[in-house]
Design an enzyme around this catalytic site. Structure first.
Site, PDB file in Angstrom:
ATOM      1  N   HIS A 132       0.732  -1.215   0.101  1.00 27.78           N
ATOM      2  CA  HIS A 132       0.163  -0.001  -0.040  1.00 27.78           C
ATOM      3  C   HIS A 132       0.739   1.329   0.150  1.00 27.78           C
ATOM      4  CE1 HIS A 132      -3.588  -2.564   1.861  1.00 27.78           C
ATOM      5  NE2 HIS A 132      -3.376  -2.605   0.530  1.00 27.78           N
ATOM      6  N   CYS A 164      10.573  13.142 -15.229  1.00 26.06           N
ATOM      7  CA  CYS A 164       9.796  13.208 -16.287  1.00 26.06           C
ATOM      8  C   CYS A 164       9.025  14.252 -16.287  1.00 26.06           C
ATOM      9  CB  CYS A 164       9.155  11.755 -16.545  1.00 26.06           C
ATOM     10  SG  CYS A 164       7.682  11.635 -15.567  1.00 26.06           S
ATOM     11  N   ALA A 245       1.699  -9.744  17.694  1.00 21.05           N
ATOM     12  CA  ALA A 245       3.041  -9.951  17.011  1.00 21.05           C
ATOM     13  C   ALA A 245       4.412  -9.375  17.820  1.00 21.05           C
ATOM     14  CB  ALA A 245       3.132  -9.398  15.722  1.00 21.05           C
TER      15      ALA A 245
HETATM   16 ZN   LIG Z   1       8.269  10.663 -13.383  1.00 23.20          ZN
END
Ligand SMILES: [Zn+2]
Length: 261
Positions: A132, A164, A245
């Site tokens: 997640h 990018c 746990a």
């Molecule tokens: Zn990128």
């Protein structure tokens, strides 16, 4: 047989299955984080209980208006800022540390976690798949590149990927958002390779994580459940270790050491 003897026998059986496994993995969830003081999403003290349920179409809303989605996320009164603060304050617990010890012993090939709090990594787990996402990272929705949240400027929203130019969002997976491909592929690869899965602190009812134990069981792998409560996996488990746990996993490590000595 007294209950104590039965419990000890269970630890020995779980340790034996682990030592005998060729490719052991673990699947962890919220129970492990709650033991470190991270609030759950639902139930008493839950983030959504306090702040109200988030929209179930978070991904769609993000795509429609990323700037507004970022502003909501950064709202100091909002649930995400509260979660971020609690994550910063939290420390890994003995359950996280036990998994790191198993990895160091060559007995844990990958921890797949549904938790977003970075505690497995901070404990020192090397082989980790965060199904997640991770709340301390941002991810480019175009090229998938991840960066630490502190490393990017939030002066102009939404932030843009240096690589990018794509829009960045929190790495944590929103409602309705597909699991990032790289993580999904890793989880499937690990589950297909595994002949042992330790399921700790999760009832594993949310897909795609829920499919992973079955992937292992179908190939006659062992399933060890570590959970204070009964779950849907309980009847399928090879061995059930009842308890939180943080208490159970260190005892399992001790049982493994006992077998190896
Ligand atoms: Zn990128």
């Amino acid at each position: 047989m007294t209950e104590e003897v039965a419990v000890e026998r269970d630890y020995t059986a779980a340790a034996r299955a682990l030592v005998d496994a060729r490719y052991p993995i673990a699947l962890t969830g919220a129970g492990l984080s709650v033991e470190s003081g991270i609030p759950p999403f639902r139930g008493p003290g839950g983030l959504w209980t306090k702040h109200g349920e988030p929209p179930m179409n978070g991904w769609e809303l993000f795509l429609a208006d990323p700037k507004r989605a970022w502003e909501k996320r950064l709202n100091p009164e909002g649930p995400m800022r509260e979660l971020a603060r609690r994550v910063e304050q939290a420390q890994p617990n003995p359950g996280h540390q036990a998994l790191v010890e198993l990895e160091a012993m060559g007995l844990m090939r990958c921890v797949i976690t549904q938790n977003i709090d970075d505690l497995h990594r901070r404990a020192g787990q090397r082989e980790l798949a965060e199904i997640h996402g991770n709340s301390r990272l941002v991810r480019c929705i175009e090229c998938g590149a991840r960066e630490p949240r502190e490393a990017i400027s939030l002066a102009v929203l939404p932030p843009r990927c240096a690589r990018c130019g794509g829009i960045q969002k929190a790495d944590t997976v929103s409602f309705g958002e597909p699991i990032p491909e790289d993580v999904m592929e890793r989880c499937q690869r690990e589950a297909r390779a595994a002949d042992f899965i330790l399921v700790a602190g999760t009832s594993a009812t949310v897909y795609p994580a829920a499919a992973l134990p079955f992937e292992v069981l179908e190939r006659r792998g062992a399933l060890i459940e570590v959970n204070p409560h009964e779950s849907e996996l309980t009847p399928l488990a090879t061995v059930v270790l009842r308890g939180p746990a943080g208490a159970v996993l260190p005892k399992l490590v001790a049982a493994v050491r006992g077998l190896r000595n």
